[in-house]
Write a protein that holds these residues in place. Structure first.
Motif, PDB file in Angstrom:
ATOM      1  N   GLY A 127       0.815  -1.216   0.000  1.00  0.00           N
ATOM      2  CA  GLY A 127       0.000   0.000   0.000  1.00  0.00           C
ATOM      3  C   GLY A 127       0.842   1.256   0.000  1.00  0.00           C
ATOM      4  O   GLY A 127       0.535   2.232  -0.702  1.00  0.00           O
ATOM      5  N   ALA A 128       1.928   1.254   0.794  1.00  0.00           N
ATOM      6  CA  ALA A 128       2.813   2.428   0.838  1.00  0.00           C
ATOM      7  C   ALA A 128       3.448   2.676  -0.527  1.00  0.00           C
ATOM      8  O   ALA A 128       3.572   3.826  -0.968  1.00  0.00           O
ATOM      9  CB  ALA A 128       3.884   2.220   1.906  1.00  0.00           C
ATOM     10  N   TRP A 157       2.227   1.796  -3.570  1.00  0.00           N
ATOM     11  CA  TRP A 157       1.225   2.333  -4.485  1.00  0.00           C
ATOM     12  C   TRP A 157       0.903   3.790  -4.165  1.00  0.00           C
ATOM     13  O   TRP A 157       0.615   4.580  -5.068  1.00  0.00           O
ATOM     14  CB  TRP A 157      -0.056   1.503  -4.401  1.00  0.00           C
ATOM     15  CG  TRP A 157       0.053   0.178  -5.096  1.00  0.00           C
ATOM     16  CD1 TRP A 157       1.007  -0.200  -6.000  1.00  0.00           C
ATOM     17  CD2 TRP A 157      -0.812  -0.946  -4.934  1.00  0.00           C
ATOM     18  NE1 TRP A 157       0.793  -1.484  -6.406  1.00  0.00           N
ATOM     19  CE2 TRP A 157      -0.314  -1.973  -5.784  1.00  0.00           C
ATOM     20  CE3 TRP A 157      -1.941  -1.198  -4.167  1.00  0.00           C
ATOM     21  CZ2 TRP A 157      -0.915  -3.222  -5.863  1.00  0.00           C
ATOM     22  CZ3 TRP A 157      -2.549  -2.436  -4.265  1.00  0.00           C
ATOM     23  CH2 TRP A 157      -2.051  -3.434  -5.100  1.00  0.00           C
ATOM     24  N   SER A 158       0.934   4.156  -2.893  1.00  0.00           N
ATOM     25  CA  SER A 158       0.565   5.522  -2.508  1.00  0.00           C
ATOM     26  C   SER A 158       1.576   6.556  -2.983  1.00  0.00           C
ATOM     27  O   SER A 158       1.238   7.739  -3.122  1.00  0.00           O
ATOM     28  CB  SER A 158       0.395   5.620  -0.988  1.00  0.00           C
ATOM     29  OG  SER A 158       1.642   5.462  -0.333  1.00  0.00           O
ATOM     30  N   ILE A 159       2.831   6.130  -3.232  1.00  0.00           N
ATOM     31  CA  ILE A 159       3.841   7.097  -3.699  1.00  0.00           C
ATOM     32  C   ILE A 159       4.196   6.917  -5.165  1.00  0.00           C
ATOM     33  O   ILE A 159       4.668   7.859  -5.807  1.00  0.00           O
ATOM     34  CB  ILE A 159       5.132   7.042  -2.843  1.00  0.00           C
ATOM     35  CG1 ILE A 159       5.818   5.683  -2.976  1.00  0.00           C
ATOM     36  CG2 ILE A 159       4.841   7.366  -1.395  1.00  0.00           C
ATOM     37  CD1 ILE A 159       7.178   5.628  -2.310  1.00  0.00           C
ATOM     38  N   ARG A 175      -0.778   7.068  -9.364  1.00  0.00           N
ATOM     39  CA  ARG A 175      -1.683   8.214  -9.293  1.00  0.00           C
ATOM     40  C   ARG A 175      -3.132   7.723  -9.324  1.00  0.00           C
ATOM     41  O   ARG A 175      -3.404   6.557  -9.581  1.00  0.00           O
ATOM     42  CB  ARG A 175      -1.437   9.164 -10.457  1.00  0.00           C
ATOM     43  CG  ARG A 175      -0.142   9.976 -10.370  1.00  0.00           C
ATOM     44  CD  ARG A 175      -0.167  11.107 -11.404  1.00  0.00           C
ATOM     45  NE  ARG A 175       0.985  11.987 -11.258  1.00  0.00           N
ATOM     46  CZ  ARG A 175       2.125  11.834 -11.916  1.00  0.00           C
ATOM     47  NH1 ARG A 175       2.237  10.819 -12.773  1.00  0.00           N
ATOM     48  NH2 ARG A 175       3.128  12.667 -11.749  1.00  0.00           N
ATOM     49  N   ARG A 219      -3.560   5.079  -6.183  1.00  0.00           N
ATOM     50  CA  ARG A 219      -2.843   5.745  -5.086  1.00  0.00           C
ATOM     51  C   ARG A 219      -3.711   5.787  -3.832  1.00  0.00           C
ATOM     52  O   ARG A 219      -3.243   5.460  -2.735  1.00  0.00           O
ATOM     53  CB  ARG A 219      -2.453   7.169  -5.495  1.00  0.00           C
ATOM     54  CG  ARG A 219      -2.074   8.056  -4.309  1.00  0.00           C
ATOM     55  CD  ARG A 219      -1.515   9.395  -4.738  1.00  0.00           C
ATOM     56  NE  ARG A 219      -0.137   9.245  -5.199  1.00  0.00           N
ATOM     57  CZ  ARG A 219       0.609  10.257  -5.651  1.00  0.00           C
ATOM     58  NH1 ARG A 219       0.096  11.468  -5.727  1.00  0.00           N
ATOM     59  NH2 ARG A 219       1.855  10.056  -6.029  1.00  0.00           N
ATOM     60  N   TRP A 220      -4.970   6.160  -3.987  1.00  0.00           N
ATOM     61  CA  TRP A 220      -5.843   6.243  -2.807  1.00  0.00           C
ATOM     62  C   TRP A 220      -6.112   4.863  -2.218  1.00  0.00           C
ATOM     63  O   TRP A 220      -6.205   4.707  -0.999  1.00  0.00           O
ATOM     64  CB  TRP A 220      -7.152   6.939  -3.177  1.00  0.00           C
ATOM     65  CG  TRP A 220      -6.969   8.409  -3.417  1.00  0.00           C
ATOM     66  CD1 TRP A 220      -7.035   9.078  -4.600  1.00  0.00           C
ATOM     67  CD2 TRP A 220      -6.620   9.380  -2.426  1.00  0.00           C
ATOM     68  NE1 TRP A 220      -6.766  10.408  -4.420  1.00  0.00           N
ATOM     69  CE2 TRP A 220      -6.519  10.627  -3.085  1.00  0.00           C
ATOM     70  CE3 TRP A 220      -6.406   9.332  -1.049  1.00  0.00           C
ATOM     71  CZ2 TRP A 220      -6.203  11.803  -2.425  1.00  0.00           C
ATOM     72  CZ3 TRP A 220      -6.088  10.511  -0.376  1.00  0.00           C
ATOM     73  CH2 TRP A 220      -5.995  11.724  -1.072  1.00  0.00           C
ATOM     74  N   GLY A 232      -3.963   2.491  -2.252  1.00  0.00           N
ATOM     75  CA  GLY A 232      -2.729   2.199  -1.526  1.00  0.00           C
ATOM     76  C   GLY A 232      -2.705   2.847  -0.154  1.00  0.00           C
ATOM     77  O   GLY A 232      -2.267   2.242   0.829  1.00  0.00           O
ATOM     78  N   VAL A 233      -3.157   4.098  -0.080  1.00  0.00           N
ATOM     79  CA  VAL A 233      -3.217   4.790   1.207  1.00  0.00           C
ATOM     80  C   VAL A 233      -4.134   4.042   2.173  1.00  0.00           C
ATOM     81  O   VAL A 233      -3.787   3.804   3.345  1.00  0.00           O
ATOM     82  CB  VAL A 233      -3.709   6.244   1.018  1.00  0.00           C
ATOM     83  CG1 VAL A 233      -3.973   6.898   2.367  1.00  0.00           C
ATOM     84  CG2 VAL A 233      -2.687   7.051   0.228  1.00  0.00           C
ATOM     85  N   ALA A 285      -2.458   0.747   3.258  1.00  0.00           N
ATOM     86  CA  ALA A 285      -1.341   0.935   4.189  1.00  0.00           C
ATOM     87  C   ALA A 285      -1.825   1.265   5.601  1.00  0.00           C
ATOM     88  O   ALA A 285      -1.218   0.859   6.592  1.00  0.00           O
ATOM     89  CB  ALA A 285      -0.416   2.038   3.681  1.00  0.00           C
ATOM     90  N   LEU A 292       4.856  13.967  -3.849  1.00  0.00           N
ATOM     91  CA  LEU A 292       3.801  13.030  -4.236  1.00  0.00           C
ATOM     92  C   LEU A 292       3.433  13.177  -5.714  1.00  0.00           C
ATOM     93  O   LEU A 292       3.109  12.199  -6.391  1.00  0.00           O
ATOM     94  CB  LEU A 292       2.561  13.249  -3.370  1.00  0.00           C
ATOM     95  CG  LEU A 292       2.655  12.733  -1.931  1.00  0.00           C
ATOM     96  CD1 LEU A 292       1.432  13.163  -1.134  1.00  0.00           C
ATOM     97  CD2 LEU A 292       2.800  11.211  -1.906  1.00  0.00           C
TER      98      LEU A 292
END
Length: 447
Positions: free
Chosen positions: A51-52, A54-56, A59, A63-64, A66-67, A70, A283
Motif C-alpha cells: 500500500g505504501a 502504491w501511494s507514492i 496516481r 494511489r488512494w 494504496g493509502v 497501508a 507526491l
C-alpha cells in the motif's frame, strides 16, 4: 577491556528477559495462536508495504487504494488481535523483550567503543582576535533575530556580516575578503549549504570555523554535539572553545558538510514548487521518477559498480546504520570515508521487503567509500547538495577530504552521541553475561 559488576549483572538480566520472551513466543505460536497470528502479522506487514508503494508510485484511484491499504492493514491486525484475545499473548512477549533490550543497552553503554563510535579527539583552542561571522537573517525562520545573534556576537568582539538573499551575493568571496581583511576565525549562522561554502574558505586558509545552529535542520551542528535549540550557545566557542578536526566532502569539487543526493530526491528539489509544498511536490513527482530507467544512474563506489539506483545518498561520513533508512545521526565526522546509501525499488513486493527489512533488504545498498562516481546518459543531472538544488555535469565525482576542517566548538556542550545499534552487540552481551568478557575492575557503578 574492564567490566564492572553492574554491567555484567545487567547483561545477565537482559539475556534472561530475552530468553523468556523467546519462550513466550514459541509457547504462544505452538499452543495458542498456532500459525494464525504469525501469518496475520506477516500479511499485515506485506500489505502495508504494498500500500505504501502504491501511494507514492501511482496516481489516481490506485494511489488512494494504496493509502487505505497501508493504514487499514495494521489497524485490522490490531482489532482482530484484541477480538481474539491475542493481545495478552503479545504482551507476554513484548514486556520481557522490552525489559531485556533496556537492560542490554545499559549493560553495553559503558564498554569501550569501537573506533567509529569513540569520541573524537580535540585540543584547546586559542582565543580569536578578529573573528568574523557570516549570518543569514532569513535562515531557520529568522533565528538570527530571534536569538539576538548579531548583538551577542558583537559583544564578544566578533565582526558580523549579514547576508541579503535578494542581492545574489557570492558567499565564498565574502569569506575570502574577510580573511584578506585580517579575520583569524570564520563562522556561519545559517543553513548547511552556507556553512559548507564558508568552511571551504576556512580550509583554504587553515583557519578555525564556528557553527551556529541557525538553520532549519542543523544536521552538521547536531553531529558536532551543539545545542540546536539554542543557537547562541555556539558563541561560547569564541571564549571557551576546543578544536575538532573533521572531514569535508566534495561533489564535483564543491564542498558539502552533510549530503549530496542524486536521483528522485534531487529531481524533486529542482522543482520550483518544492519550497512552498515539499510533500505535495514529492507526491506529484514520484510516480514519474520511481518506475523505469529513463534517468538511470551508473554508480561506481571505489571502482565497484552498484545496482542502478533510483535514489542515491552520499554523506560526509556514514550515518548511523540503525536497520531503517535515514538513521539521522553520524557518530563520527572524522573517519575519512563517505557514507553511501543506494535504493532500488522495482515494484510493490520490493517495497514491502524494504518495509520489513529496512537497510537489510535487497532494495538497499549501504557502503563506505573514498570515492563515488556517478554517470548518466544526460550531460548534466540534478544534484541536491546540503539541500541546495544544483545541476552538475556528468560524470559527477564525490570524494572525502580527511581532517581538513578545524571546527571550534564550546568546551561544554550537550552529550548527544548516538547510541550504538544493539544488533551489532549480541556477541558482546553474551560475553558479558557468561563472564567471558573483560575483568572486574571495581564493585558496582559506571566507569
Amino acid at each position: 577491556m574492564t567490566v564492572d559488576r553492574r554491567s555484567r549483572t545487567l547483561a545477565r538480566i537482559a539475556v534472561g528477559c530475552l530468553l523468556a520472551a523467546l519462550v513466550a513466543m514459541v509457547v504462544t505460536v505452538v499452543f495458542f495462536a498456532g500459525l494464525i497470528m504469525v501469518v496475520a502479522v506477516l500479511s499485515a506487514l506485506l500489505l502495508t508495504g504494498v500500500g505504501a508503494w502504491w501511494s507514492i508510485a501511482r496516481r489516481g484511484a490506485l494511489r488512494w487504494f494504496g493509502v487505505v491499504l497501508a493504514v487499514a492493514a495494521p489497524v485490522v491486525l490490531v482489532v482482530l488481535s484484541v477480538a481474539a484475545g491475542f493481545w495478552r499473548d503479545a504482551m507476554a512477549v513484548a514486556l520481557p523483550a522490552a525489559a531485556g533490550l533496556i537492560c542490554a543497552r545499559a549493560a553495553v553503554r559503558g564498554l569501550d567503543r569501537p573506533p567509529e563510535f569513540a569520541r573524537p579527539s580535540y585540543r584547546r583552542s586559542a582565543l580569536p582576535r578578529k573573528p568574523v561571522l557570516i549570518m543569514n537573517p532569513e535562515s531557520g525562520g529568522g533565528k538570527v533575530d530571534e536569538f539576538a545573534l548579531v548583538e551577542k556576537a558583537e559583544s564578544l568582539g566578533a565582526r558580523v556580516i549579514l547576508l541579503d538573499s535578494g542581492a545574489g551575493q557570492d558567499i565564498a568571496q565574502m569569506a575570502r575578503q574577510a580573511v584578506a581583511d585580517g579575520a583569524d576565525l570564520l563562522g556561519v549562522a545559517g543553513g548547511d549549504g552556507t556553512q559548507a561554502l564558508v568552511a571551504a574558505v576556512a580550509v583554504e586558509h587553515d583557519l578555525p570555523f564556528v557553527v551556529l545552529s541557525a538553520g532549519t535542520r542543523n544536521h552538521f551542528a547536531m553531529d558536532l554535539g551543539l545545542d540546536r535549540d539554542d543557537p547562541a550557545s555556539g558563541l561560547e566557542a569564541l571564549r571557551d572553545g576546543v578544536e575538532l578536526r573533521v572531514d569535508l566532502g566534495t561533489v564535483a569539487g564543491r564542498p558539502f558538510v552533510n549530503t549530496a543526493s542524486f536521483g528522485a530526491y534531487a529531481a524533486i528539489v529542482q522543482d520550483a514548487r518544492y519550497r512552498d509544498s515539499k510533500a505535495g511536490t514529492a507526491l506529484d513527482s514520484l510516480p514519474d521518477l520511481l518506475p523505469g530507467d529513463d534517468a538511470a544512474l551508473t554508480v561506481n563506489v571505489d571502482g565497484d559498480r552498484l545496482p542502478t539506483p533510483q535514489m542515491l545518498l552520499v554523506s560526509n561520513n556514514p550515518y548511523l546504520e540503525s536497520g531503517t533508512l535515514g538513521g539521522g545521526r553520524r557518530p563520527r565526522l572524522d573517519r575519512g570515508v563517505l557514507g553511501v546509501v543506494a535504493v532500488r525499488v522495482d515494484g510493490a513486493l520490493s517495497a514491502a521487503q524494504m518495509a520489513l527489512l529496512g537497510t537489510g533488504s535487497g532494495a538497499v545498498t549501504v557502503r563506505d567509500a573514498r570515492e563515488v562516481r556517478v554517470e548518466a546518459a544526460e550531460a548534466a543531472i540534478p544534484v541536491a547538495v546540503d539541500g541546495e538544488a544544483l545541476s552538475l555535469r556528468t560524470p559527477v565525482v564525490c570524494t572525502i577530504r580527511p581532517g581538513v576542517l578545524r571546527v571550534q566548538v564550546p568546551r561544554r556542550r550537550p552529550d548527544t552521541s548516538p547510541p550504538r545499534p544493539l544488533r551489532t552487540e549480541w556477541r558482546t552481551l553474551l560475553g558479558l553475561a557468561l563472564g567471558r568478557l573483560g575483568t572486574e575492575s571495581h564493585e558496582g557503578g559506571d566507569r
